[in-house]
Write a protein that holds these residues in place. Sequence first.
Motif, mmCIF file in Angstrom:
data_model
loop_
_atom_site.group_PDB
_atom_site.id
_atom_site.type_symbol
_atom_site.label_atom_id
_atom_site.label_comp_id
_atom_site.label_asym_id
_atom_site.label_seq_id
_atom_site.Cartn_x
_atom_site.Cartn_y
_atom_site.Cartn_z
ATOM 1 N N THR B 199 0.821 -1.223 0.000
ATOM 2 C CA THR B 199 0.000 0.000 0.000
ATOM 3 C C THR B 199 0.842 1.255 0.000
ATOM 4 O O THR B 199 0.326 2.340 -0.283
ATOM 5 C CB THR B 199 -0.875 0.058 1.271
ATOM 6 N N HIS B 205 -5.954 -0.937 1.815
ATOM 7 C CA HIS B 205 -5.349 -2.159 1.281
ATOM 8 C C HIS B 205 -6.192 -2.783 0.173
ATOM 9 O O HIS B 205 -7.410 -2.710 0.179
ATOM 10 C CB HIS B 205 -5.050 -3.177 2.388
ATOM 11 N N ASN B 206 -5.494 -3.357 -0.805
ATOM 12 C CA ASN B 206 -6.154 -4.151 -1.840
ATOM 13 C C ASN B 206 -6.227 -5.588 -1.357
ATOM 14 O O ASN B 206 -5.315 -6.074 -0.675
ATOM 15 C CB ASN B 206 -5.364 -4.115 -3.147
ATOM 16 N N GLU C 40 4.813 -1.898 6.861
ATOM 17 C CA GLU C 40 3.394 -2.045 6.529
ATOM 18 C C GLU C 40 3.119 -1.753 5.049
ATOM 19 O O GLU C 40 2.381 -2.465 4.380
ATOM 20 C CB GLU C 40 2.559 -1.106 7.407
ATOM 21 N N PHE C 59 -5.751 -7.249 8.483
ATOM 22 C CA PHE C 59 -4.451 -6.572 8.349
ATOM 23 C C PHE C 59 -4.583 -5.410 7.361
ATOM 24 O O PHE C 59 -5.283 -5.526 6.347
ATOM 25 C CB PHE C 59 -3.369 -7.553 7.877
ATOM 26 N N THR C 60 -3.897 -4.320 7.654
ATOM 27 C CA THR C 60 -4.029 -3.126 6.805
ATOM 28 C C THR C 60 -3.162 -3.207 5.556
ATOM 29 O O THR C 60 -3.312 -2.401 4.646
ATOM 30 C CB THR C 60 -3.618 -1.852 7.585
ATOM 31 N N CYS C 61 -2.251 -4.164 5.518
ATOM 32 C CA CYS C 61 -1.420 -4.305 4.319
ATOM 33 C C CYS C 61 -2.229 -4.970 3.216
ATOM 34 O O CYS C 61 -3.319 -5.478 3.448
ATOM 35 C CB CYS C 61 -0.168 -5.127 4.645
ATOM 36 N N ASP C 62 -1.687 -4.957 2.000
ATOM 37 C CA ASP C 62 -2.319 -5.673 0.897
ATOM 38 C C ASP C 62 -2.410 -7.153 1.255
ATOM 39 O O ASP C 62 -1.496 -7.705 1.887
ATOM 40 C CB ASP C 62 -1.502 -5.507 -0.397
#
Lengths: 178, 353, 251
Positions: B199, B205-206, C40, C59-62
């Motif tokens: 990101t 997020h994707n 992150e 989770f905030t990540c891809d």
Amino acid sequence: MTTQVLIAGFGGQGVLFAGKCLAYEGLYENKQVSWLPSYGPEMRGGTANCSVILSDEPVGSPIVNNPDVLIVMNLPSLDKYENATVKGGKIFVDSTLIARKVERADVDAFYIPATKIAQELGIPTLANMVIVGKMIKETGIVTFENACEAMKKVVSARHQDLLDANIKALNAGYNYAE
Amino acid sequence: MSEKVLMKGNEAIAEAAIKAGCRFYFGYPITPQTEIAAYMAKRMPKIGGTFLQAESEVSAINMVYGVAGAGYRVMTSSSSPGVSLKQEGISYIAGADLPALIINVQRGGPGLGGIQPSQSDYFQAVKGGGHGDYHLIVYAPASVQEMADYTIKAFDVADKYRMPVMLLADGTMGQMMEPVELPEVSANEIEKPWAVRGTNCARPHNIINSLYLKPEQLEKTNFDRFEKYKEIEKNECLYEEYMTEDADIVLVAFGIAARISKNAVVEARKQGLKVGLIRPITLWPFPSEVLNKTADRVKGFISVELSMGQMIEDVKLATECKKPVRLCNRTGGMIVSPEEVVESVKKLLSEVE
Amino acid sequence: MVVFKKPKSLTDVPLHYCPGCTHGIIHRLVAEAIDELGIEGKTVGVAPVGCSVMAYDYFTCDMVEAAHGRAPAVATGLKRCMPDNVIFTYQGDGDLASIGMAETVHAATRNENITIIFVNNAIYGMTGGQMAPTSLPGQVTQTSPYGRDVNTVGLPIRVSEMLSALDAPYYIERVAVNNVKNVKNAKKAILKAFKNQVEKKGFSLIEVVSTCPTNWGLTPEKALQWVDEKMIPYYPLGVYKDRGAEAKEEK
């Protein structure tokens, strides 16, 4: 004009390579060409064959069921394909390895001891190219000069010695007199 | 255009993929397509790409899923039994709307079958293959040149519609050599804002996903995806017509069977029989419209296939059974001959006249 | 003054896990590691099929959702096209040690530079409590109603020990999260596993012995005790492979 060629023999005799050279020679003369090998376990020692088509028109099916030109380098191949050859077709037989004659009367048969010639020239693995040389002579399918030029495309530059040997083999077949 | 070179169909696919910007290949050896893997193993390290021999076809397709999720051009190749193993992953790729290219150089089946050419994975390729509601765009090349051309097109179309595309070849197409010109392709890659590349802490997020626990959501997703499929049916259908203008009987064949059928058309016409050929180039979308129109003016169709008759069902559907549709086939690695096709034409003519 | 807050790398989506399940703790430890390493923005996680299937929401990540057992293969694809990103998988015992064993072993033997968080609670939770490859001898589950019979279904797989037999993987450690001390150790191990990847050391797998009060049929508190009494004796905690330490010793 379309010529359908079938080259057959044992795996290891270089029938696929001979077909590849022929296809390149056709390409060099701006013909439409196709090359189709048999593939599978037979490549490892059994009978191998390849279909080569040279044509002035786009090639339809790449599979040669009824060859105009048949090259055979072992007896099973002659047994298998003799009757499939078209009427008026040409059959080239390596007479070092095949004792019998072509039985059909409606085809032209040519006998050349290609394996013996190649051995005598010290290039025993190139009987395939000897017989191709003979075939070029008798069919005029491509010119000898163009065949030699096309060989340069098939044999990579770093194998210059192999190129010379292949041309030597072609030449021996081309100039062989029965 | 560059110079014409002689290449095997399998090699042409590999080199065309590289030209199309594909830098990631994952596969597992299986006859008769292993030349693709061998070519990639040799070329990829030299151009900064990745060739990886996976532990199984299952793993290979999931590696493809990973790279596709990150938005890079990626492919895998196999032959029939291996493609069966990939179906799980293909379904996930379709369900997550990811672009990827899958090559199937078919051999005879079912089971371990044989290693000789076949077209008996038609149903698997065009009817879904894996579980769930989805389609692949399926190209059926009929020459080494088309192996290259449709590989390149497949990457573009996959990106455009965000979906997996299959190139459905067979052992003959893979193993044969013909002259081929490999075009210089300019990178056609499009922006992929949905991709997971991190990101950068700059956007939400994707998520690459095919799970929808709420049936309303899953239904809507499938409805939307099939709207896209309608667009594809409109835009992407390809076929070739050969001597159909005055034909009484039209052969329908793809790939190697179409090459053989062309010979049969020439031979039949020599014998005074008016025969033509419609060759689907895309098997999905299927060229139904042209077949339906043709049905109004011909006496019948023959589906020429290297299978027990799979495409014939689509020919019947397309022509709404307005005219008889017959099958001329060999299977299990056997190849139909032009003579057999001409015989089947004569038989059908004797029925309808 | 804030003394305790949610890690930045966790979203605000409420976790769906059962009361007393330790998935929440493990999620938090992963998020803390990502926060502490400041990665992150370049991390991509791969969620499994199993209880943690919806980890992609937390989770905030891809994130990528993988097919059952295929997460190491998916992670391999991601890592190969983005070698400078950080790729982790989060998998359960059925996913990693049963259906995905081939993917696990081969990612390990390639020393694929990824981080695997392997949650071992000796049962299939999501589908309602069936026998797992790590279910203990005699353990009663829905598909071993008379207890795991080792004569017919064999013995549990000790994943950390098994993978350590390979030469290639860089780091393998088993931890637990059933008490404060173990949680602290688990945190260290998970942080190390991510750090290894950032430093391009290779494959790191942290096996976290976890709980399933719901399907074990125990209260959350008893479940934590059961980890000490039953799980850890069969699955001893510790470092099983540390090629970094081996290299130091050789020097």
